[in-house]
Structures are given as structure tokens and as C-alpha cells.
Design a protein around this motif. Structure first.
Motif, PDB file in Angstrom:
ATOM      1  N   ARG A  38       0.827  -1.208   0.000  1.00  0.00           N
ATOM      2  CA  ARG A  38       0.000   0.000   0.000  1.00  0.00           C
ATOM      3  C   ARG A  38       0.862   1.259   0.000  1.00  0.00           C
ATOM      4  O   ARG A  38       0.551   2.236  -0.690  1.00  0.00           O
ATOM      5  CB  ARG A  38      -0.915  -0.012   1.221  1.00  0.00           C
ATOM      6  N   ALA A  39       1.940   1.219   0.779  1.00  0.00           N
ATOM      7  CA  ALA A  39       2.823   2.386   0.825  1.00  0.00           C
ATOM      8  C   ALA A  39       3.453   2.643  -0.535  1.00  0.00           C
ATOM      9  O   ALA A  39       3.557   3.795  -0.984  1.00  0.00           O
ATOM     10  CB  ALA A  39       3.907   2.180   1.884  1.00  0.00           C
ATOM     11  N   VAL A  40       3.853   1.564  -1.215  1.00  0.00           N
ATOM     12  CA  VAL A  40       4.449   1.720  -2.540  1.00  0.00           C
ATOM     13  C   VAL A  40       3.425   2.289  -3.518  1.00  0.00           C
ATOM     14  O   VAL A  40       3.737   3.160  -4.334  1.00  0.00           O
ATOM     15  CB  VAL A  40       5.013   0.377  -3.043  1.00  0.00           C
ATOM     16  N   ARG A  41       2.166   1.799  -3.437  1.00  0.00           N
ATOM     17  CA  ARG A  41       1.121   2.336  -4.309  1.00  0.00           C
ATOM     18  C   ARG A  41       0.933   3.822  -4.069  1.00  0.00           C
ATOM     19  O   ARG A  41       0.766   4.609  -5.000  1.00  0.00           O
ATOM     20  CB  ARG A  41      -0.203   1.599  -4.077  1.00  0.00           C
ATOM     21  N   LEU A  42       0.967   4.219  -2.808  1.00  0.00           N
ATOM     22  CA  LEU A  42       0.820   5.632  -2.491  1.00  0.00           C
ATOM     23  C   LEU A  42       1.972   6.453  -3.071  1.00  0.00           C
ATOM     24  O   LEU A  42       1.761   7.516  -3.649  1.00  0.00           O
ATOM     25  CB  LEU A  42       0.767   5.827  -0.973  1.00  0.00           C
ATOM     26  N   LEU A  43       3.200   5.960  -2.906  1.00  0.00           N
ATOM     27  CA  LEU A  43       4.365   6.680  -3.439  1.00  0.00           C
ATOM     28  C   LEU A  43       4.248   6.836  -4.949  1.00  0.00           C
ATOM     29  O   LEU A  43       4.514   7.910  -5.503  1.00  0.00           O
ATOM     30  CB  LEU A  43       5.652   5.947  -3.079  1.00  0.00           C
ATOM     31  N   GLU A  44       3.869   5.751  -5.629  1.00  0.00           N
ATOM     32  CA  GLU A  44       3.741   5.813  -7.084  1.00  0.00           C
ATOM     33  C   GLU A  44       2.654   6.801  -7.498  1.00  0.00           C
ATOM     34  O   GLU A  44       2.808   7.528  -8.487  1.00  0.00           O
ATOM     35  CB  GLU A  44       3.426   4.416  -7.631  1.00  0.00           C
ATOM     36  N   THR A  45       1.576   6.833  -6.739  1.00  0.00           N
ATOM     37  CA  THR A  45       0.483   7.739  -7.074  1.00  0.00           C
ATOM     38  C   THR A  45       0.882   9.191  -6.844  1.00  0.00           C
ATOM     39  O   THR A  45       0.598  10.078  -7.664  1.00  0.00           O
ATOM     40  CB  THR A  45      -0.766   7.392  -6.247  1.00  0.00           C
ATOM     41  N   VAL A  46       1.565   9.453  -5.722  1.00  0.00           N
ATOM     42  CA  VAL A  46       2.042  10.811  -5.456  1.00  0.00           C
ATOM     43  C   VAL A  46       3.027  11.244  -6.542  1.00  0.00           C
ATOM     44  O   VAL A  46       2.995  12.394  -7.004  1.00  0.00           O
ATOM     45  CB  VAL A  46       2.696  10.895  -4.058  1.00  0.00           C
ATOM     46  N   ALA A  47       3.889  10.318  -6.978  1.00  0.00           N
ATOM     47  CA  ALA A  47       4.872  10.652  -8.014  1.00  0.00           C
ATOM     48  C   ALA A  47       4.202  11.080  -9.309  1.00  0.00           C
ATOM     49  O   ALA A  47       4.773  11.845 -10.096  1.00  0.00           O
ATOM     50  CB  ALA A  47       5.794   9.457  -8.262  1.00  0.00           C
ATOM     51  N   GLY A  48       2.985  10.615  -9.526  1.00  0.00           N
ATOM     52  CA  GLY A  48       2.269  10.989 -10.741  1.00  0.00           C
ATOM     53  C   GLY A  48       1.596  12.348 -10.652  1.00  0.00           C
ATOM     54  O   GLY A  48       0.989  12.789 -11.631  1.00  0.00           O
ATOM     55  N   HIS A  49       1.688  13.010  -9.504  1.00  0.00           N
ATOM     56  CA  HIS A  49       1.084  14.334  -9.322  1.00  0.00           C
ATOM     57  C   HIS A  49       2.188  15.340  -9.002  1.00  0.00           C
ATOM     58  O   HIS A  49       2.522  15.561  -7.836  1.00  0.00           O
ATOM     59  CB  HIS A  49       0.049  14.298  -8.193  1.00  0.00           C
ATOM     60  N   GLY A  50       2.763  15.923 -10.032  1.00  0.00           N
ATOM     61  CA  GLY A  50       3.842  16.872  -9.824  1.00  0.00           C
ATOM     62  C   GLY A  50       3.427  18.076  -9.018  1.00  0.00           C
ATOM     63  O   GLY A  50       4.245  18.683  -8.306  1.00  0.00           O
ATOM     64  N   ALA A  51       2.159  18.437  -9.086  1.00  0.00           N
ATOM     65  CA  ALA A  51       1.656  19.593  -8.342  1.00  0.00           C
ATOM     66  C   ALA A  51       1.086  19.201  -6.988  1.00  0.00           C
ATOM     67  O   ALA A  51       0.449  20.011  -6.314  1.00  0.00           O
ATOM     68  CB  ALA A  51       0.591  20.313  -9.156  1.00  0.00           C
ATOM     69  N   GLY A  52       1.295  17.948  -6.591  1.00  0.00           N
ATOM     70  CA  GLY A  52       0.804  17.488  -5.300  1.00  0.00           C
ATOM     71  C   GLY A  52      -0.628  17.010  -5.370  1.00  0.00           C
ATOM     72  O   GLY A  52      -1.350  17.282  -6.341  1.00  0.00           O
ATOM     73  N   ALA A  53      -1.045  16.266  -4.337  1.00  0.00           N
ATOM     74  CA  ALA A  53      -2.421  15.755  -4.297  1.00  0.00           C
ATOM     75  C   ALA A  53      -2.853  15.637  -2.840  1.00  0.00           C
ATOM     76  O   ALA A  53      -2.046  15.316  -1.968  1.00  0.00           O
ATOM     77  CB  ALA A  53      -2.507  14.398  -4.990  1.00  0.00           C
ATOM     78  N   PRO A  54      -4.148  15.875  -2.553  1.00  0.00           N
ATOM     79  CA  PRO A  54      -4.655  15.732  -1.187  1.00  0.00           C
ATOM     80  C   PRO A  54      -4.884  14.268  -0.831  1.00  0.00           C
ATOM     81  O   PRO A  54      -4.962  13.399  -1.706  1.00  0.00           O
ATOM     82  CB  PRO A  54      -5.968  16.506  -1.229  1.00  0.00           C
ATOM     83  N   ALA A  55      -5.014  14.010   0.466  1.00  0.00           N
ATOM     84  CA  ALA A  55      -5.164  12.638   0.948  1.00  0.00           C
ATOM     85  C   ALA A  55      -6.397  11.956   0.365  1.00  0.00           C
ATOM     86  O   ALA A  55      -6.350  10.784  -0.023  1.00  0.00           O
ATOM     87  CB  ALA A  55      -5.225  12.630   2.477  1.00  0.00           C
ATOM     88  N   LYS A  56      -7.527  12.671   0.276  1.00  0.00           N
ATOM     89  CA  LYS A  56      -8.760  12.042  -0.223  1.00  0.00           C
ATOM     90  C   LYS A  56      -8.602  11.596  -1.669  1.00  0.00           C
ATOM     91  O   LYS A  56      -9.068  10.526  -2.061  1.00  0.00           O
ATOM     92  CB  LYS A  56      -9.933  13.007  -0.083  1.00  0.00           C
ATOM     93  N   GLN A  57      -7.931  12.401  -2.469  1.00  0.00           N
ATOM     94  CA  GLN A  57      -7.718  12.021  -3.865  1.00  0.00           C
ATOM     95  C   GLN A  57      -6.798  10.810  -3.945  1.00  0.00           C
ATOM     96  O   GLN A  57      -7.027   9.892  -4.744  1.00  0.00           O
ATOM     97  CB  GLN A  57      -7.113  13.192  -4.642  1.00  0.00           C
ATOM     98  N   LEU A  58      -5.775  10.787  -3.113  1.00  0.00           N
ATOM     99  CA  LEU A  58      -4.844   9.657  -3.116  1.00  0.00           C
ATOM    100  C   LEU A  58      -5.544   8.381  -2.671  1.00  0.00           C
ATOM    101  O   LEU A  58      -5.293   7.294  -3.229  1.00  0.00           O
ATOM    102  CB  LEU A  58      -3.647   9.960  -2.205  1.00  0.00           C
ATOM    103  N   ALA A  59      -6.415   8.494  -1.674  1.00  0.00           N
ATOM    104  CA  ALA A  59      -7.168   7.320  -1.224  1.00  0.00           C
ATOM    105  C   ALA A  59      -8.044   6.795  -2.349  1.00  0.00           C
ATOM    106  O   ALA A  59      -8.130   5.583  -2.588  1.00  0.00           O
ATOM    107  CB  ALA A  59      -8.009   7.685   0.000  1.00  0.00           C
ATOM    108  N   ARG A  60      -8.720   7.695  -3.053  1.00  0.00           N
ATOM    109  CA  ARG A  60      -9.606   7.297  -4.147  1.00  0.00           C
ATOM    110  C   ARG A  60      -8.818   6.626  -5.273  1.00  0.00           C
ATOM    111  O   ARG A  60      -9.226   5.583  -5.798  1.00  0.00           O
ATOM    112  CB  ARG A  60     -10.361   8.524  -4.659  1.00  0.00           C
TER     113      ARG A  60
END
Length: 276
Positions: A38-60
Motif C-alpha cells: 500500500r505504501a508503494v502504491r501511495l508513493l507511485e500515485t504521489v509521483a504521478g502528481h507533480g503539483a501534489g495531491a490531497p489525501a482524499k484524492q490519493l485514497a480514491r
């Protein structure tokens, strides 16, 4: 009509044949550490948002429960793999160091492969060095058991005045940087053929023509000759060199010219490596 036949043999139990061991089954998914996944999935997802992303979007986007997402995000921020700014999550310094290390390793492999091609083309060991932060740095060497590199029997950084690589790098520095280097690493004899004093070395460096190979014969080590070719990479002094046994000195200049020709086609590989 009567028929003639034989009596049926009594039925007996057939002994059970030994079975060959069954191949091991794939490890069940339960042996994987789900929190790491799960942590790796989160890191990969954050890496895809150069401008950052909020927690709710990352959870979704990761399909994780929001409480789990918050827990993992706090842990990753604490460890430096993520950073939080105004409610948005970005990759942190620890993640960027991992990325940088991977890119650096890839550049090293690129340089090593390039030098190996040049080594095979000219039939001798090839060296790549740069002048960085006031020091001579030998970045990579490509040699073979049949064509070994010159052994560093005297500290390479302290004896730049004695070998072709050092002389080539010093020739690319401005006068102040050159004198600073020689102040820290004074000219001293390394072999009977080494330049005798700083004045003689400076005169030699001043006479060197731009982009011409720098030739050195047994000044660093007896039994070896070397030619170094300056490489222009921005403002960084760099060089590629080849060495040969002294009894093959007549091959040195032709080998250097061949190396220059090879470099003209692949010098971009070195440009990429300047930060390794």
C-alpha cells in the motif's frame, strides 16, 4: 456350442507407486506485506502528481480506505519519503535520493559501456576523468586482463603534474585554479622522466594546443605511456585517455587519434555522466 477358455486370475491389490515430490506452489499472496504494498502504491500515485495531491484524492486513486491512507501518509512523511505542504502531498527528499541514485547508476553503466566500446576499438585501456571541486577524479576505467590499466601506485590526485590525465585537466583550468592546485599538490619527481619543477610544468601547459592530445611517456610510471584528450562539457574540465606499454609507444598517437574519432560520435554519453 461349447467354448474353451482360461480361468480368470484372482484380483490382487496393486502396490501404490511412489510419487515424485510435487513442485512447490507459488507463495500465497498472504506472505506479502500488504502495508508495504500500500505504501508503494501511495508513493507511485504521489509521483504521478507533480503539483501534489490531497489525501482524499490519493485514497480514491489507490483504492485505499481513508483512515489507512492517512496512517500511511503520516508514516511516509515522518520517514522523509513524502512531504506535506498546504494539505497536498509531494515526494520527499528520501524518495528523490532513491530516484537520483537510480539515475546515477544508469549513467555510470552508460559511461562504462561507452568506454568499453572505445577500449575494444583501439586495443588498450581507456580512462575517463574530470576536475571537480578542486580535485582530479578518475570516474571510470575500461580495461581487460590482456590490456590492463596502469596501477595507481602513487596517489592519482596528488600527482596530476606527472600523468597525461592530470596535465590535460590542468591545461583546461584558468591560471588561478591551476596555481591553486599546484599549491596544494606541489610538483615532485615520481619517475626519472617526471617534469622537474612547477615553472617547467606551467610552460608546458601553456604550450598545449586546444583539443590536441596530451602525451606523457613514463612520467607517472615506468613502462607505460599515455595520451589524454580534452573533453568540452560545459564549464567542467574532463578528459578521456588511453595508455599503452612503453614498448608500444609508436602506437600511442594513432590510438589517440582513433579515440578522438570514436569520441566525436559518442561524446553525448559523457555529457550525461558529468554528474556521476
Amino acid at each position: 456350442m461349447a467354448t474353451t477358455g482360461t480361468a480368470s486370475a484372482p484380483l490382487t491389490a496393486v502396490p501404490e507407486q511412489p510419487h515424485s515430490p510435487a513442485p512447490p506452489e507459488p507463495a500465497p499472496s498472504g506472505t506479502l506485506i500488504s502495508s508495504v504494498q500500500r505504501a508503494v502504491r501511495l508513493l507511485e500515485t504521489v509521483a504521478g502528481h507533480g503539483a501534489g495531491a490531497p489525501a482524499k484524492q490519493l485514497a480514491r486513486e489507490t483504492g485505499l480506505a481513508l483512515p489507512t491512507t492517512y496512517h500511511l501518509l503520516r508514516t511516509l512523511v515522518h520517514e522523509g519519503y513524502l512531504r506535506r505542504d498546504k494539505g497536498l502531498f509531494f515526494l520527499g527528499e528520501a524518495a528523490e535520493r532513491l530516484s537520483s541514485s537510480g539515475a546515477q547508476q544508469k549513467r555510470r553503466i552508460t559511461v562504462a559501456d561507452t568506454l568499453a566500446r572505445w577500449r575494444d576499438a583501439i586495443g588498450g585501456p581507456v580512462y575517463y576523468a574530470v576536475y571537480r571541486d578542486g580535485e582530479i577524479e578518475l570516474v571510470c576505467v575500461a580495461d581487460t586482463p590482456g590490456h590492463p590499466a596502469v596501477a595507481e601506485w602513487a596517489d592519482f590526485r596528488e600527482t596530476g603534474h606527472a600523468h597525461a590525465i592530470g596535465q590535460c585537466l590542468l591545461s583546461q583550468l584558468d591560471e588561478d585554479a591551476r596555481r591553486d592546485h599546484l599549491h596544494r599538490y606541489p610538483v615532485r619527481p615520481v619517475t626519472p622522466y617526471t617534469v622537474r619543477d612547477e615553472h617547467s610544468l606551467l610552460r608546458r601547459l601553456e604550450r598545449m594546443r586546444r583539443m590536441e592530445p596530451v602525451i606523457e611517456r613514463q612520467e607517472y610510471v615506468l613502462g607505460a605511456v599515455c595520451a589524454a584528450i580534452p573533453v568540452t562539457i560545459g564549464t567542467t574540465a574532463a578528459t578521456v585517455a588511453v595508455s599503452l606499454p612503453a614498448h608500444q609507444a609508436d602506437r600511442l598517437l594513432p590510438a589517440a587519434r582513433r579515440l578522438q574519432a570514436e569520441m566525436s560520435r559518442l561524446v553525448g554519453s559523457l555529457t550525461l555522466s558529468i554528474s556521476i
